[in-house]
Design a protein around this motif. Sequence first.
Motif, short mmCIF file in Angstrom:
data_model
loop_
_atom_site.label_atom_id
_atom_site.label_comp_id
_atom_site.label_asym_id
_atom_site.label_seq_id
_atom_site.Cartn_x
_atom_site.Cartn_y
_atom_site.Cartn_z
N GLY A 3 -35.73 78.78 20.53
CA GLY A 3 -34.86 77.66 20.89
C GLY A 3 -33.70 77.55 19.93
O GLY A 3 -33.46 78.43 19.10
N VAL A 4 -32.98 76.46 20.04
CA VAL A 4 -31.88 76.18 19.13
C VAL A 4 -32.47 75.82 17.77
O VAL A 4 -33.38 74.99 17.68
N THR A 5 -31.96 76.48 16.73
CA THR A 5 -32.46 76.19 15.40
C THR A 5 -31.36 75.61 14.54
O THR A 5 -30.19 76.04 14.61
N GLN A 6 -31.72 74.63 13.72
CA GLN A 6 -30.76 73.97 12.85
C GLN A 6 -31.28 73.97 11.42
O GLN A 6 -32.48 73.87 11.18
N SER A 7 -30.35 74.08 10.49
CA SER A 7 -30.72 74.02 9.08
C SER A 7 -29.61 73.34 8.29
O SER A 7 -28.45 73.38 8.69
N PRO A 8 -29.98 72.66 7.20
CA PRO A 8 -31.35 72.37 6.80
C PRO A 8 -31.95 71.26 7.66
O PRO A 8 -31.25 70.64 8.44
N THR A 9 -33.22 70.98 7.50
CA THR A 9 -33.86 69.88 8.22
C THR A 9 -33.39 68.54 7.68
O THR A 9 -33.14 67.60 8.44
N HIS A 10 -33.32 68.48 6.37
CA HIS A 10 -32.85 67.27 5.70
C HIS A 10 -31.79 67.65 4.67
O HIS A 10 -31.86 68.73 4.07
N GLN A 103 -27.94 71.20 28.53
CA GLN A 103 -27.81 71.63 27.15
C GLN A 103 -29.19 71.58 26.51
O GLN A 103 -29.97 70.67 26.77
N HIS A 104 -29.46 72.57 25.68
CA HIS A 104 -30.74 72.65 25.00
C HIS A 104 -30.53 72.30 23.53
O HIS A 104 -29.67 72.89 22.88
N PHE A 105 -31.33 71.38 23.03
CA PHE A 105 -31.12 70.82 21.71
C PHE A 105 -32.05 71.40 20.65
O PHE A 105 -33.21 71.75 20.94
N GLY A 106 -31.54 71.43 19.43
CA GLY A 106 -32.38 71.65 18.27
C GLY A 106 -32.97 70.33 17.81
O GLY A 106 -32.72 69.28 18.42
N ASP A 107 -33.74 70.36 16.73
CA ASP A 107 -34.39 69.15 16.23
C ASP A 107 -33.53 68.41 15.20
O ASP A 107 -33.95 67.38 14.67
N GLY A 108 -32.35 68.93 14.93
CA GLY A 108 -31.39 68.18 14.14
C GLY A 108 -31.49 68.35 12.64
O GLY A 108 -32.47 68.88 12.10
N THR A 109 -30.44 67.93 11.98
CA THR A 109 -30.39 67.82 10.52
C THR A 109 -30.22 66.35 10.18
O THR A 109 -29.27 65.71 10.65
N ARG A 110 -31.14 65.84 9.39
CA ARG A 110 -31.04 64.45 8.95
C ARG A 110 -30.19 64.41 7.69
O ARG A 110 -30.60 64.90 6.65
N LEU A 111 -29.00 63.83 7.80
CA LEU A 111 -28.08 63.72 6.68
C LEU A 111 -28.15 62.31 6.11
O LEU A 111 -27.94 61.33 6.84
N SER A 112 -28.46 62.22 4.84
CA SER A 112 -28.54 60.92 4.17
C SER A 112 -27.51 60.87 3.06
O SER A 112 -27.45 61.78 2.22
N ILE A 113 -26.72 59.82 3.07
CA ILE A 113 -25.67 59.64 2.07
C ILE A 113 -26.08 58.50 1.13
O ILE A 113 -26.33 57.38 1.58
N LEU A 114 -26.16 58.83 -0.15
CA LEU A 114 -26.59 57.83 -1.13
C LEU A 114 -25.40 57.19 -1.83
O LEU A 114 -24.33 57.81 -1.95
N TYR B 36 -33.28 63.23 29.56
CA TYR B 36 -33.86 63.84 28.38
C TYR B 36 -34.90 62.89 27.78
O TYR B 36 -34.78 61.67 27.87
N LYS B 37 -35.87 63.50 27.11
CA LYS B 37 -36.89 62.76 26.38
C LYS B 37 -36.77 63.14 24.91
O LYS B 37 -36.71 64.32 24.58
N GLN B 38 -36.74 62.13 24.04
CA GLN B 38 -36.65 62.41 22.62
C GLN B 38 -37.81 61.74 21.89
O GLN B 38 -37.88 60.52 21.81
N GLU B 39 -38.69 62.58 21.37
CA GLU B 39 -39.79 62.08 20.57
C GLU B 39 -39.34 61.93 19.12
O GLU B 39 -38.37 62.55 18.69
N SER B 40 -40.07 61.12 18.40
CA SER B 40 -39.70 60.81 17.03
C SER B 40 -39.60 62.09 16.19
O SER B 40 -40.52 62.92 16.19
N GLY B 41 -38.48 62.25 15.51
CA GLY B 41 -38.30 63.40 14.63
C GLY B 41 -37.91 64.69 15.33
O GLY B 41 -37.84 65.74 14.69
N LYS B 42 -37.64 64.60 16.62
CA LYS B 42 -37.30 65.81 17.38
C LYS B 42 -35.99 65.62 18.12
O LYS B 42 -35.49 64.51 18.26
N GLY B 43 -35.46 66.72 18.60
CA GLY B 43 -34.27 66.66 19.41
C GLY B 43 -34.59 66.32 20.85
O GLY B 43 -35.76 66.40 21.27
#
Lengths: 114, 112
Positions: A3-10, A103-114, B36-43
Amino acid sequence: EAGVTQSPTHLIKTRGQQATLRCSPISGHTSVYWYQQALGLGLQFLLWYDEGEERNRGNFPPRFSGRQFPNYSSELNVNALELEDSALYLCASSNPRQGVQPQHFGDGTRLSIL
Amino acid sequence: GESVGLHLPTLSVQEGDNSIINCAYSNSASDYFIWYKQESGKGPQFIIDIRSNMDKRQGQRVTVLLNKTVKHLSLQIAATQPGDSAVYFCAENPITGNQFYFGTGTSLTVIP
C-alpha cells in the motif's frame, strides 16, 4: 500489493523549524495527494502531484511545498513551522490514467510542533 | 472550494442494529462519490463508491444511496459490529481531474 507508505510515523519539531515528510505510492500509481488532518477534523487538501508536476494546491501558505520524484514518490516540506501545523499529514495515491477512481491512503505522519 | 458536509458529527448504535450515516454535497455537477472509513491511528480506507448514473450500490453489509435531486448521499451499514466503530467520510469528485473534496466526518460508536 504494497500500500501507500509514509515516513516517519511521528515527527516532533519546534516552532520555526522545517519538516520533511515522505510518501511512496502504490506501484503503478502516478498521482500523489497530500492532505492535512487536524485533530478531530476532516481532510484538508494540500497538494496534488502527477508525473512529477504540481497539478493543484489547496488554500495553504507557500511555506507548504513539495515535490515528486521520477519514481513517483513524494516529499512534503513545511518551512517555518507554527503551532497550528500540528496535525496528521496523509498521503494518497491513484492512477488517473485509469479514469476517476478512489485514492488509496497511507497511515499518515503525525507532526507535533512544540 | 467545494463543500461536502455531514448531517451528524457523532452516531451511537447498538451492536446488531443498522447504521445510517448521511452526507450533503454542494456541487450538482459531481459525478463520483466515495465513502471512507478511518479507524484510530490509521489512514482512511475505501469502503464503497457510486457514480452519478446510479442511485444505489451494495457491498458486503454496506449500501450507498445517492439522491441527486437533493444532493444527498448516505451510507447504510447492516448489523453493525464493534469493528465498525470509526470515523466515516464521504468524498466528492466534481469532475476536475482526480481531486476529491472530503466532508468533516461522522464518528460512529458501536455499543456492545
